[in-house]
Design a protein around this motif. Structure first.
Motif, PDB file in Angstrom:
ATOM      1  N   LEU A  93       0.841  -1.204   0.000  1.00 54.81           N
ATOM      2  CA  LEU A  93       0.000   0.000   0.000  1.00 54.81           C
ATOM      3  C   LEU A  93       0.879   1.257   0.000  1.00 54.81           C
ATOM      4  CD1 LEU A  93      -2.729   1.451   0.417  1.00 54.81           C
ATOM      5  CD2 LEU A  93      -2.541   0.952   2.867  1.00 54.81           C
ATOM      6  N   ARG A  94       1.868   1.241   0.865  1.00 55.48           N
ATOM      7  CA  ARG A  94       2.763   2.408   0.950  1.00 55.48           C
ATOM      8  C   ARG A  94       3.523   2.622  -0.355  1.00 55.48           C
ATOM      9  NH1 ARG A  94       6.218   5.878   3.614  1.00 55.48           N
ATOM     10  NH2 ARG A  94       8.410   5.377   3.306  1.00 55.48           N
ATOM     11  N   GLU A 141       2.703   1.789  -3.329  1.00 53.76           N
ATOM     12  CA  GLU A 141       1.814   2.286  -4.387  1.00 53.76           C
ATOM     13  C   GLU A 141       1.527   3.774  -4.197  1.00 53.76           C
ATOM     14  OE1 GLU A 141       1.104   0.527  -6.936  1.00 53.76           O
ATOM     15  OE2 GLU A 141      -0.428   1.739  -7.918  1.00 53.76           O
ATOM     16  N   THR A 142       1.329   4.174  -2.952  1.00 53.25           N
ATOM     17  CA  THR A 142       0.961   5.579  -2.722  1.00 53.25           C
ATOM     18  C   THR A 142       2.173   6.505  -2.875  1.00 53.25           C
ATOM     19  OG1 THR A 142       1.162   5.205  -0.352  1.00 53.25           O
ATOM     20  CG2 THR A 142      -1.053   5.151  -1.251  1.00 53.25           C
ATOM     21  N   LYS A 148       1.048  10.239  -8.653  1.00 55.62           N
ATOM     22  CA  LYS A 148      -0.422  10.110  -8.574  1.00 55.62           C
ATOM     23  C   LYS A 148      -1.029   9.486  -9.829  1.00 55.62           C
ATOM     24  CE  LYS A 148      -3.012  11.943  -5.037  1.00 55.62           C
ATOM     25  NZ  LYS A 148      -2.737  10.914  -4.076  1.00 55.62           N
ATOM     26  N   GLN A 156      -0.747   5.673 -10.038  1.00 56.23           N
ATOM     27  CA  GLN A 156      -1.285   4.845  -8.950  1.00 56.23           C
ATOM     28  C   GLN A 156      -2.560   4.119  -9.373  1.00 56.23           C
ATOM     29  OE1 GLN A 156      -1.819   7.144  -5.352  1.00 56.23           O
ATOM     30  NE2 GLN A 156       0.270   7.946  -5.443  1.00 56.23           N
ATOM     31  N   THR A 198      -6.024   2.793  -8.096  1.00 56.27           N
ATOM     32  CA  THR A 198      -6.963   2.881  -6.971  1.00 56.27           C
ATOM     33  C   THR A 198      -7.415   1.482  -6.548  1.00 56.27           C
ATOM     34  OG1 THR A 198      -7.718   4.930  -7.954  1.00 56.27           O
ATOM     35  CG2 THR A 198      -9.110   4.028  -6.244  1.00 56.27           C
ATOM     36  N   ILE A 204      -4.711  -0.075  -4.446  1.00 54.73           N
ATOM     37  CA  ILE A 204      -4.663   0.574  -3.133  1.00 54.73           C
ATOM     38  C   ILE A 204      -5.799   0.047  -2.255  1.00 54.73           C
ATOM     39  CG2 ILE A 204      -5.068   2.810  -1.989  1.00 54.73           C
ATOM     40  CD1 ILE A 204      -3.362   4.098  -4.199  1.00 54.73           C
ATOM     41  N   GLU A 205      -6.995  -0.029  -2.837  1.00 54.05           N
ATOM     42  CA  GLU A 205      -8.154  -0.511  -2.060  1.00 54.05           C
ATOM     43  C   GLU A 205      -7.969  -1.958  -1.644  1.00 54.05           C
ATOM     44  OE1 GLU A 205     -10.451   1.252  -0.697  1.00 54.05           O
ATOM     45  OE2 GLU A 205      -9.436   2.955  -1.612  1.00 54.05           O
ATOM     46  N   ARG A 251      -5.413  -2.031   1.193  1.00 56.94           N
ATOM     47  CA  ARG A 251      -5.971  -1.430   2.398  1.00 56.94           C
ATOM     48  C   ARG A 251      -6.990  -2.374   3.041  1.00 56.94           C
ATOM     49  NH1 ARG A 251      -8.101   3.670   0.929  1.00 56.94           N
ATOM     50  NH2 ARG A 251      -6.048   4.604   1.192  1.00 56.94           N
ATOM     51  N   HIS A 275       1.393   4.504   8.443  1.00 60.64           N
ATOM     52  CA  HIS A 275       0.006   4.719   7.989  1.00 60.64           C
ATOM     53  C   HIS A 275      -0.840   5.252   9.150  1.00 60.64           C
ATOM     54  CE1 HIS A 275       0.400   2.780   4.071  1.00 60.64           C
ATOM     55  NE2 HIS A 275       1.034   1.779   4.645  1.00 60.64           N
TER      56      HIS A 275
END
Ligand code: GSH
Length: 201
Positions: free
Chosen positions: A107-108, A110-111, A115, A118, A120, A123-124, A127, A170
Motif C-alpha cells: 500500500l505504501r 503504491e501511494t 499520482k 497509482q 486505486t 490501493i483498495e 488497504r 500509515h
C-alpha cells in the motif's frame, strides 16, 4: 552472528526484539535496501532484510525462519510453544501480523508512486487486507492480557511490530482510535525495554 537489518524494518524489529528478550548477543549491520544492486544480494538472493549471518558463513532468512532458529538457540524465555497446536496458534498470529505488514508495505509503495500512475483498485485491495487483518487481531486478542494462552509469546511481539509500523507509516488508518484493546496491549508491551528501544522513530 551478524544481523543484516534496517532500523525501520518491522520484520527486522521482530528479530531484534527476540534477540533482546532472549538475551542473545548479535552484531547489527545496517543496510539500505533501496538500491537494486546491493551487497546484501550476496547473502540473500531476495535482497531483503532481515538476514542473519551465522558463524559458519551461512545465511538465514526470512524473519520467521530467523526467529524460529533463535528461539531454539537459547532456552531463555521460550517464545514459540513446543506442542503442535500451541505452536501453530502462535505461528498463525505471526503470519497474520506479517501478512498485514506485507499488505501495508505494498500500500505504501503504491501511494509513493506519482499520482497518475497509482492504481486505486490496488490501493483498495491492499488497504482491505490491512483493515481486515487488524480487525481480526483485535477480535482474537479480545480482553485477554496476551495474544496466546495467558503468556508472553512471539504472537505478542509480532502484533506489536505490526501495529508500531502501521502507526508510523500509515497513521491515517488509526487502529488506536478504532481498537482500544489493541492500544492497551500495545502500550503495555511498549514498557518492556526490548520494545521501547526498538520502536520506529
Ligand atoms: N517476509 C520477509 C519480508 C522482509 C522484507 O520485505 N523486508 C523489506 C524491508 S522492511 C525489504 O528488505 N525490502 C527490500 C526489497 O523487497 O527489495 C521477512 O519476514 O523477513
Amino acid at each position: 552472528m551478524q544481523l543484516l537489518v534496517s532500523l525501520l524494518s518491522p520484520y527486522g524489529r521482530k528479530v531484534r526484539i527476540v534477540l533482546a528478550e532472549k538475551r542473545i548477543e548479535c552484531e547489527l549491520e545496517l543496510f539500505d535496501v533501496t538500491p537494486a544492486e546491493s551487497p546484501l544480494n550476496a547473502y540473500n538472493p531476495l535482497g531483503k532484510i532481515p538476514t542473519l549471518l551465522l558463524d559458519d558463513g551461512s545465511a538465514l532468512y526470512d524473519s520467521r525462519v530467523i526467529v524460529e532458529f533463535l528461539d531454539a538457540v537459547s532456552p531463555i524465555g521460550r517464545l514459540i510453544p513446543k506442542g503442535n497446536r500451541e505452536r501453530v496458534a502462535v505461528l498463525r498470529w505471526e503470519a497474520l501480523a506479517d501478512g498485514v505488514l506485507d499488505a501495508g508495505v505494498l500500500l505504501r509503495q503504491e501511494t509513493l508512486r506519482p499520482k497518475t500512475e497509482q492504481s486505486t483498485a490496488w490501493i483498495e485491495r491492499q488497504r482491505g487486507k490491512v483493515e481486515r487483518g487488524v480487525a481480526e487481531m483485535a477480535r482474537d486478542l479480545g480482553e485477554r492480557d496476551w495474544c496466546h494462552n495467558e503468556r508472553f509469546t512471539l504472537a505478542d511481539i509480532s502484533l506489536s511490530c505490526c501495529l508500531g509500523w502501521l502507526a508510523f507509516r500509515h497513521p491515517e488508518l488509526d487502529w488506536r482510535g478504532k481498537y482500544a484493546n489493541l492500544a492497551h496491549h500495545y502500550d503495555r508491551l511498549s514498557q518492556r525495554p526490548a520494545f521501547a528501544e526498538t520502536a520506529p522513530r
